[in-house]
Design a protein around this motif. Structure first.
Motif: not given
Length: 236
Positions: A162-165, A171-175
């Motif tokens: 579905e996309g980047a995690i 560095w930065r995580e997904a909602q």
């Protein structure tokens, strides 16, 4: 079957890296004895000062090794390894607050060992998880945001169908895949690029696993991936 796979394009950049995983099944992340986790974090913050002996923050080895690593792939300007962000808060006297038990546990281990840790909710995954170079078209809504901020082409990311995690490696995580108090099954990971710290890395993974098992129940399993062992089954 869902797998965690580390692709060849990652190994071409970091052939000596190790990625430790802790697969947690049937845990109770709603347990909220806040004092327990506040104490874990406070003790970890004290221990973290041992890694900040150099007056120049970026000269500390646990920081500089990741600064150098981030120069090997495309990154968003200002993006830093997650352990740098945590240690900077400690150096500046800003207390690390509690979020939920899983996050508090992995933050405490991250601080105690100065190694980046992260985690995702397995039940939100779409297909296999891959650590690889982004093509630049992966959807990504950062934690705490509502706007799509896709990675750059050539950026190291964790991603699924579905996309980047997680962007810029760690560095930065997904909602979409964040750990919440409702999380029952979790994928925790820890990253090592400094080969001289292998023993500490394995100790940290064991302690992370033990803390989750002790506080949250369920079952936990440790797997370490390297260039000779590039994938692991998460479930199924």
């Amino acid at each position: 079957m869902t797998r965690f796979i580390i692709e060849d394009d990652f190994w071409s950049l970091f052939p000596h890296a190790k990625i430790g995983t802790v697969i947690c099944r049937g845990i109770d992340n709603s347990i909220r004895d806040v004092e327990i986790y506040e104490k874990l974090l406070q003790e970890a913050e004290k221990e973290a000062h041992a890694f900040l002996s150099m007056e120049d923050f970026s000269s500390n080895p646990v920081i500089s090794v990741w600064r150098e690593a981030f120069q090997k792939f495309k990154t968003k300007k200002g993006a830093r390894c997650s352990i740098e962000a945590l240690l900077k808060r400690v150096k500046n006297g800003n207390q690390i607050g509690t979020i939920n038990p899983l996050v508090d546990i992995y933050n405490s281990i991250s601080l105690r060992y100065a190694l980046p840790c992260g985690g995702e909710d397995i039940d939100t995954f779409a297909g296999d998880i891959r650590l690889t170079l982004a093509n630049g078209s992966e959807p990504f809504i950062p934690l705490g945001s509502e706007e799509n901020a896709p990675p750059y082409a050539g950026e190291i990311v964790y991603k699924d169908d579905e996309g980047a995690i997680c962007r810029c490696w760690n560095w930065r995580e997904a909602q979409r895949t964040m750990l919440t108090e409702n999380t029952k099954n979790a994928f925790l990971c820890m990253e090592l690029i400094d080969e001289t710290r292998s023993d500490e890395f394995h100790m940290a993974l064991k302690e992370l696993s033990d803390l989750v098992s002790h506080h949250l129940g369920g079952t936990v399993k440790i797997e370490v991936l390297d260039i000779h062992h590039r994938e692991v089954k998460i479930f199924g």
